[in-house]
Design an enzyme around this catalytic site. Structure first.
Site, PDB file in Angstrom:
ATOM      1  CG  MET A   1      -0.430   0.194   2.437  1.00  0.00           C
ATOM      2  SD  MET A   1      -1.662  -0.048   4.070  1.00  0.00           S
ATOM      3  CE  MET A   1      -2.476   1.590   3.341  1.00  0.00           C
TER       4      MET A   1
ATOM      5  CD  GLU B   1      -2.125   1.037   9.424  1.00  0.00           C
ATOM      6  OE1 GLU B   1      -0.966   0.988   8.807  1.00  0.00           O
ATOM      7  OE2 GLU B   1      -3.216   1.498   8.708  1.00  0.00           O
TER       8      GLU B   1
ATOM      9  CG  ASP C   1       7.796  -1.049  12.443  1.00  0.00           C
ATOM     10  OD1 ASP C   1       6.758  -1.442  12.907  1.00  0.00           O
ATOM     11  OD2 ASP C   1       8.841  -1.147  12.956  1.00  0.00           O
TER      12      ASP C   1
ATOM     13  CD  GLU D   1      -4.720   1.097  14.727  1.00  0.00           C
ATOM     14  OE1 GLU D   1      -4.474   1.331  13.668  1.00  0.00           O
ATOM     15  OE2 GLU D   1      -5.676   0.529  15.106  1.00  0.00           O
TER      16      GLU D   1
ATOM     17  CG  LEU E   1      -6.214   4.701   1.692  1.00  0.00           C
ATOM     18  CD1 LEU E   1      -4.983   4.601   2.556  1.00  0.00           C
ATOM     19  CD2 LEU E   1      -7.255   5.041   2.852  1.00  0.00           C
TER      20      LEU E   1
ATOM     21  NE  ARG F   1      -4.877   0.550  -5.976  1.00  0.00           N
ATOM     22  CZ  ARG F   1      -5.294   1.717  -6.346  1.00  0.00           C
ATOM     23  NH1 ARG F   1      -4.294   2.624  -6.703  1.00  0.00           N
ATOM     24  NH2 ARG F   1      -6.456   1.820  -6.713  1.00  0.00           N
ATOM     25  CE1 TYR F   2      -5.063   2.917  -2.423  1.00  0.00           C
ATOM     26  CE2 TYR F   2      -3.813   1.721  -0.499  1.00  0.00           C
ATOM     27  CZ  TYR F   2      -4.720   1.923  -1.623  1.00  0.00           C
ATOM     28  OH  TYR F   2      -5.833   0.822  -1.547  1.00  0.00           O
TER      29      TYR F   2
ATOM     30  CG  LEU G   1      -8.511   0.198   1.048  1.00  0.00           C
ATOM     31  CD1 LEU G   1      -7.700  -0.804   1.724  1.00  0.00           C
ATOM     32  CD2 LEU G   1      -7.804   1.771   1.556  1.00  0.00           C
TER      33      LEU G   1
ATOM     34  CG  HIS H   1      -6.043  -2.939   8.599  1.00  0.00           C
ATOM     35  ND1 HIS H   1      -7.287  -2.429   8.330  1.00  0.00           N
ATOM     36  CD2 HIS H   1      -5.283  -1.393   8.541  1.00  0.00           C
ATOM     37  CE1 HIS H   1      -7.535  -1.237   7.958  1.00  0.00           C
ATOM     38  NE2 HIS H   1      -6.452  -0.514   8.080  1.00  0.00           N
TER      39      HIS H   1
END
Lengths: 426, 426
Positions: free
Chosen positions: A59, A339, A336, A343, A75, A148-149, A81, A259
């Site tokens: 991602m 998240e 890493d 998070e 995103l 992807r983003y 997604l 996730h």
């Protein structure tokens, strides 16, 4: 014959009538691009089937806080997604603009950006070094990253491939290697749809699946229980458990955290929850079920129903029950990212009230065991001669995305090109 | 001293003053019960640690349509299975009464009753025969069945154990062997809570966990990826695949189907979805991922949210997409029951429009590979000296059931009794 003539005519036209400026401009560009540390395609003596482009798909994440806006905008506009239906183009930008300041603050708290690019490039480069040794027939292996983003995006990766001499009439082989060990339509599926889109735009405008001289793609689409992956996770868990006093070690509870997915995606038939569970079971088998454990799910956003139990609630509930020795294990991401660093470390552990006893196992990052596993997975894939896993061809039962159908058909169609590239007789 | 006196006084009172009728009546009853084919506890010469009671726990099913009402009434009053909160005793009977005629009709369509008792008793008896050979030190092994909602109920099983000479001052060992391969609080958890309740009522009214001479219990609480179980599933799948013409066989899609759970139970942290997924992955590994597959969930009831994708929808959606060669595999139940014989065979396959190409793999029922697996699992458990799996001790993160807490504490406490029974030094 017609095409040979027209090529000759074109060459004549260029040498005779075109202005030098028109001809030289592309050449100058080409020189500039060659001056950057691109990956020149040179045939290794041993690599009868090389060179091979190894493309890590993930991602991605913003490398600086300035990139957060673009990252979130991409995103939230990805219907694979975050399925917002026909309102995607309207709601997506609103949501991303609203969340940008908050997420920028989070990235600034973890050092100003995501380390995912650094780790992806490192893991891929190291993997390619091993591959050159253990799979000499497909050497040299050239590392590429397609996020992807975030940069480098799929388009940028594909343009680099073309510049480096893959495709565009020259053929060659590229492997799309997902860095999500467990397959989800929201993650690997989205990356593959993006790759298929750019392939079509940049070298596939004909109706043929394999236009002459285009890149032949194959996909490593899932590897949830590869023994090397399992070993890498297990070693990082053991290392974290060793930080507890010996008399408490056995009673530490392991919380595997992945996730989450919206229930709409789970109920559509996405394979991710079952494959994550398979990874967890394999890791616990490797650990001989030494500790009690649970699988929980993180990063739920918005008002719709998501798969649980939620990681933050799980930690809170166990702490309330008196279970304060907990190890969180990020089980569906291999380096890493926000998240883990924000998070899990700052929010979940930070809010637990017990930051000394609620810990997190290290992400795989630079783990040599993990990098060896990547090389082993890639070697097996290259030796198999398969375009993608058989399972990848099966759409979710309730899938209605034509994009998914087209993309899956495209990657399956690469088998033909691959067979001819590898000299396999039908 | 006081108790000895009172016992003596009581005996004197009985021999002197009681009417013969009062004394003889129980004796006559006892004779009748001994005349039934009960399992006398006789110490085998080789079985230094036997006899061992092997208690198969399962949900059970009505053997005749007349038993459907009682079956459903027990089922809907079980808060571990169908959490209706404080309204359980009010809503449960309404729901069961309302559903009885419909379910009676379903049982009459599959031959008038559930075959689960027949299969359970057969599997257990056959397993015990093997166990007597491969685990002679714990022989003889005596088969018992404890169903949660149908005869023989847990209470009946426990009374039979006592009559047969286990417990009630005589001690002895019993193994509660769940017949749900994957652990859920709704299934195995509910059966264990019931067993704990009856143990407490029938021989544990003191505060001690192990009153002198009571039965020592241990639990086989989960076995989702035991190689023998996996092999038994795989062989039944291969046999079903062999019914398709060879040229179509590879393209048959395998649909693993397990009983669903309400999302409230999933989000509480129940381990079942992840363990079912582990079984599926292990079976597919054994099959070398020969076919495409999905895991789906059946038997959702009522308006609340349940885990999906739903089995019936999945079949309907694949058929719509043109995928008509499908094999349904019941993956979380080990013998035929209404969910296979009625729901899958008559409803899902019957409604598919393609009963010739949508098929179901046989349930494990009398599979010798499966029965050998049961014996191997039991042998390993008996040799391990463990009261239950370590994982069983961990309550779900969001569990608030005191019943679950107490029951788990009780079974963990059996370790002490087991150690002393097996002569293990602390």
């Amino acid at each position: 014959m017609a095409s040979r003539l027209s090529t000759r005519q074109l060459c004549q036209g260029l040498s005779r009538g075109s202005s030098q400026r028109l001809v030289l401009a592309p050449l100058a560009n080409q020189k500039r691009s060659l001056a950057t540390p691109a990956h020149p395609v040179t045939q290794d003596e041993t690599g009868s089937k090389g060179p091979t482009a190894m493309v890590f798909m993930n991602m991605g994440g913003p490398s600086t806080t300035d990139e957060v806006g673009d990252f979130l905008s991409r995103l939230f506009s990805d219907g694979d997604l975050i399925p917002l239906g026909r309102l995607q183009n309207y709601i997506g930008p609103i949501l991303s603009a609203r969340r940008t300041p908050k997420i920028q603050k989070q990235y600034s708290e973890i050092g100003g950006g995501s380390p995912i690019r650094k780790w992806s490039e490192y893991q891929n480069a190291e993997m390619c070094k091993i591959l050159d040794k253990i799979s000499p027939q497909t050497a040299p292996h050239k590392p590429y990253t397609a996020f992807r983003y975030a940069n480098p995006l799929t388009e940028e990766m594909y343009q680099t491939l073309l510049k480096d001499g893959f495709g565009n009439g020259k053929g060659g082989r590229a492997v799309a290697f997902t860095q999500y060990p467990q397959y989800s339509c929201s993650t690997t599926g989205s990356s593959l749809n993006d790759l298929w889109r750019w392939r079509h735009r940049l070298e596939g405008k004909t109706n043929e699946a394999n236009p002459a001289g285009s890149i032949t793609w194959s996909v490593i689409d899932r590897w949830p229980t590869h023994p090397g992956l399992v070993e890498a996770f297990a070693q990082n868990i053991e290392a974290k458990l060793a930080e507890y006093p010996e008399e408490r070690r056995k009673d530490v509870v392991l919380l595997f955290s992945a996730h989450s997915l919206p229930m709409s995606v789970v109920n559509r038939g996405d394979t991710y929850p079952a494959e994550v569970a398979a990874t967890v079971h394999a890791v616990m088998q490797r650990l001989k079920f030494s500790n009690q454990y649970r699988l929980c799910w993180q990063s739920q956003v918005g008002p719709s129903a998501w798969l649980g139990p939620q990681t933050s609630d799980t930690v809170e509930n166990y702490v309330k029950k008196g279970q304060k020795d907990l190890v969180l294990i990020p089980i569906a991401f291999t380096s890493d990212h926000i998240e883990t660093l924000y998070e899990l470390d700052l929010e979940v552990i930070g809010d637990s009230g017990h930051p000394d006893t609620v810990k997190r196992a290290d992400s795989l990052n630079g783990s040599p065991v993990f990098i060896q596993a990547l090389a082993d997975i890639a070697k097996d894939h290259l030796a198999s001669g398969q375009a993608c896993s058989f399972q990848m061809g099966l759409r979710c039962p309730a899938c209605t995305s034509e994009r998914c159908g087209e993309s899956k058909r495209f990657f399956a169609s690469q088998q033909q090109g691959l067979d001819s590239l590898l000299g396999v007789k039908a």
